[in-house]
Design a protein around this motif. Sequence first.
Motif, PDB file in Angstrom:
ATOM      1  N   TYR A 113       0.850  -1.190   0.000  1.00  0.00           N
ATOM      2  CA  TYR A 113       0.000   0.000   0.000  1.00  0.00           C
ATOM      3  C   TYR A 113       0.883   1.235   0.000  1.00  0.00           C
ATOM      4  O   TYR A 113       1.811   1.351   0.814  1.00  0.00           O
ATOM      5  CB  TYR A 113      -0.899   0.014   1.242  1.00  0.00           C
ATOM      6  N   THR A 117      -6.640   5.677  -0.672  1.00  0.00           N
ATOM      7  CA  THR A 117      -7.753   5.958  -1.572  1.00  0.00           C
ATOM      8  C   THR A 117      -8.575   7.113  -0.988  1.00  0.00           C
ATOM      9  O   THR A 117      -8.433   7.449   0.192  1.00  0.00           O
ATOM     10  CB  THR A 117      -8.644   4.724  -1.737  1.00  0.00           C
ATOM     11  N   GLN A 120     -10.337   6.297   2.241  1.00  0.00           N
ATOM     12  CA  GLN A 120      -9.408   6.157   3.361  1.00  0.00           C
ATOM     13  C   GLN A 120      -8.929   7.522   3.843  1.00  0.00           C
ATOM     14  O   GLN A 120      -8.857   7.779   5.046  1.00  0.00           O
ATOM     15  CB  GLN A 120      -8.229   5.284   2.945  1.00  0.00           C
ATOM     16  N   GLY A 142     -11.591   0.585  -1.167  1.00  0.00           N
ATOM     17  CA  GLY A 142     -10.722   0.539   0.006  1.00  0.00           C
ATOM     18  C   GLY A 142     -11.447   0.737   1.316  1.00  0.00           C
ATOM     19  O   GLY A 142     -10.845   1.190   2.295  1.00  0.00           O
ATOM     20  N   ALA A 145      -9.877  -1.213   4.597  1.00  0.00           N
ATOM     21  CA  ALA A 145      -8.750  -0.552   5.254  1.00  0.00           C
ATOM     22  C   ALA A 145      -9.197   0.720   5.953  1.00  0.00           C
ATOM     23  O   ALA A 145      -8.648   1.092   6.995  1.00  0.00           O
ATOM     24  CB  ALA A 145      -7.657  -0.249   4.240  1.00  0.00           C
ATOM     25  N   SER A 185      -7.893  -9.238   6.106  1.00  0.00           N
ATOM     26  CA  SER A 185      -7.353  -7.884   6.037  1.00  0.00           C
ATOM     27  C   SER A 185      -6.882  -7.414   7.405  1.00  0.00           C
ATOM     28  O   SER A 185      -5.811  -6.794   7.531  1.00  0.00           O
ATOM     29  CB  SER A 185      -8.411  -6.924   5.481  1.00  0.00           C
ATOM     30  N   ALA A 430      -8.640  -1.505  -6.847  1.00  0.00           N
ATOM     31  CA  ALA A 430      -7.315  -1.007  -6.469  1.00  0.00           C
ATOM     32  C   ALA A 430      -6.640  -0.244  -7.615  1.00  0.00           C
ATOM     33  O   ALA A 430      -5.466  -0.405  -7.888  1.00  0.00           O
ATOM     34  CB  ALA A 430      -6.428  -2.152  -5.998  1.00  0.00           C
TER      35      ALA A 430
END
Length: 533
Positions: A113, A117, A120, A142, A145, A185, A430
Motif C-alpha cells: 500500500y 484511496t 481512506q 478501500g 482498510a 485484512s 485497487a
Amino acid sequence: MVALQPTFLLALLLRIDPAAQLLYEGCAAPQHEALQPRMVDVAVDELSSAPFSNIDGPLRGARSPFLAKSQPAFFTRRSSGLESTTESNKEVTTFSDLGLNEILLRALAHEGYEIPTPVQAQAVPALLQGRDLLGVAQTGTGKTAAFALPILQRLLADRRRPAPNTARALILAPTRELAAQIADSFRAYGQFFRPSVGVIVGGVSHRPQNDMLARGLDVLVATPGRLLDHLGSGRLRLATTEVLVLDEADHMLDLGFIIPIRQIVAKLPKQRQTLLFSATMPREIAALADDMLRDPVKVSVTPAATTAERVEQHVYLVSSGAKRDLLVELMGDRDIARAIVFTRTKRGADRVAQHLESAGVGADAIHGNKSQSQRLRALDGFRKGRTRVLVATDIAARGIDVDGVTHVVNFELPEVAEAYVHRIGRTARAGATGRAISLCDNGERPLLRAIEKLTRQTLEFTDRRAESARHDDAEPTRQAPRGPKPPAPHRNGAQHPRRDGQRPAAKRPGAPNGQKRPANGGARHKQAGRPQG
C-alpha cells in the motif's frame, strides 16, 4: 534548575486556564495523538507528541472534553445533522499523513500500500477522533482498510486483553466470503502486533467457534444469523464492545438481515463508536443509520449507485437459448485472464460452470448451496489462478474480493438494478481497469432499462439476435392478451360468420351439424350434453 519542556507547560496551562483552553481549541488542536500537525490549520510541530494524551485515558469512543470542538481543517461545518467530507484532503498523499502508528505503516508497506484511496483519506482521520461515520462508497474503493486501520490503532493504544466471551470490535458482514476476507485484512494490517481476530459464520461447526469465543477476541467478524445463535446461547457478550461496523449494509437489507441487526445492536453498549458502510443508500438504510449513529461524519466518495469509472461496459443482445454458446465464444478471448460470471440462481450457476468445463474453459461455481469448505476451495482456486472462471450468484457477489479480475460477465441481468453496481465492482479494483459484459435477452430488456436509469448512462450494445427476433423487445413473461379464437371449421368445411366477442355456437347432443342450442336463458348455463327436462 530543572528545565521544563514546553509541551508540559502547555498541558499544565490547559488544565488551569480556561482562556488558554479556548485559544488552543481555536487553533484546531489534534484530538488524538495519531493525528499529525499537518492535518490542522495551524502547524504546531512541538505538540506532535500530544502532551495531554494521557489526561483522559486511552481513546475508547469517548470524546475529550478539551477537544470536543476541534476537527481537521478539511471537514466542513455541520449541515442538516451530518458533517460531510466529500472533498478529499489534498495534503494526504501517503499513509503516514494520516497519523497511523509506525507498526501499521510497516504492515501497509509490506502489503504494497502506498497512497490512500479517497475513502481512506476522508474516513481515517474522523475515525481516529472517535467519531461515528456513515460511508457511502462503491465496492473496491478501500472501505475495509478505512475502518480496519483506525480499529487497529485503537487496539495499539490500549493493549489490554479482551475478557473471555467478549469482543472489543464487532464487524458485521452479509456473506461468509466477505467475513473471511475482512478478517484476513485485519490480520494483514496487524501482522506486526498480532491482534486476536475471529470469524463467526454459518455452515461450519459451532464447537471451534465456542472455543475461540471463550478466549476473548480483539476483533470479531461475523454474519448476523450465526452471531445471534451465539448470543442466544450465552457464548458471546457484547456489553463491553467498543466499536461496531456494518459493512455492505444495503446487501444485508436485501438478505433480510435488518431485524437481526437491530437485535444485535440492542445488546451493545450505548457508548460505542459505530460505522456504517453501504454502496447504495435506500430509505431503509438511511433510517437504520439515523437510529444507530450519533452525530456522524458522512463520507461519500461517489454518488450512490454509480458504476466505477474504470469499468468498460458492453451489452450483447442475444436470444436466451444462445447465451451459453456466446459465453464460450467470449471466453476464447485470451485477454479474459480471470473472469466472474454471474447468474440469478444456484442451479443456473452449476449449469453454466459445467457447460464451460465441457467446452474446455476451467470454471467452478460458488453459491449458497455449496458447503463452506467447497466455497473456500473454489475461491482459493480462483484467487491462485488454478481456475480461470468463477460462476457465482448475487449472494456471493459482494464476498468476492480477488485482485486481478479482468472481466465480469452478467450471464443473466439481476432482478434488482443496484446488484448490477455490486457485480461489476468485482473488477477494476485497487486502481486497475476492467470490463463488464452483459448478456441480455428480450425478456431482460426492462431490467436493462432499469440499470441504465439507475446508473444514469446508456450502455453500448451489440445485437447478436436473429433477424426475426430483433423487432420483439417485450417481456416474454408478459404475454399479449389473447384474442377471440377463430371459429372451428365444420365437418363440411363451412363456417358461420359471428360478431367479435360472440361465443361460438354449441351443438346440442344428437342435433344435426350446425344446429344451435335453444336461446333459453337457463339452458346456456347447463352443461353441454346433459339431458334437458
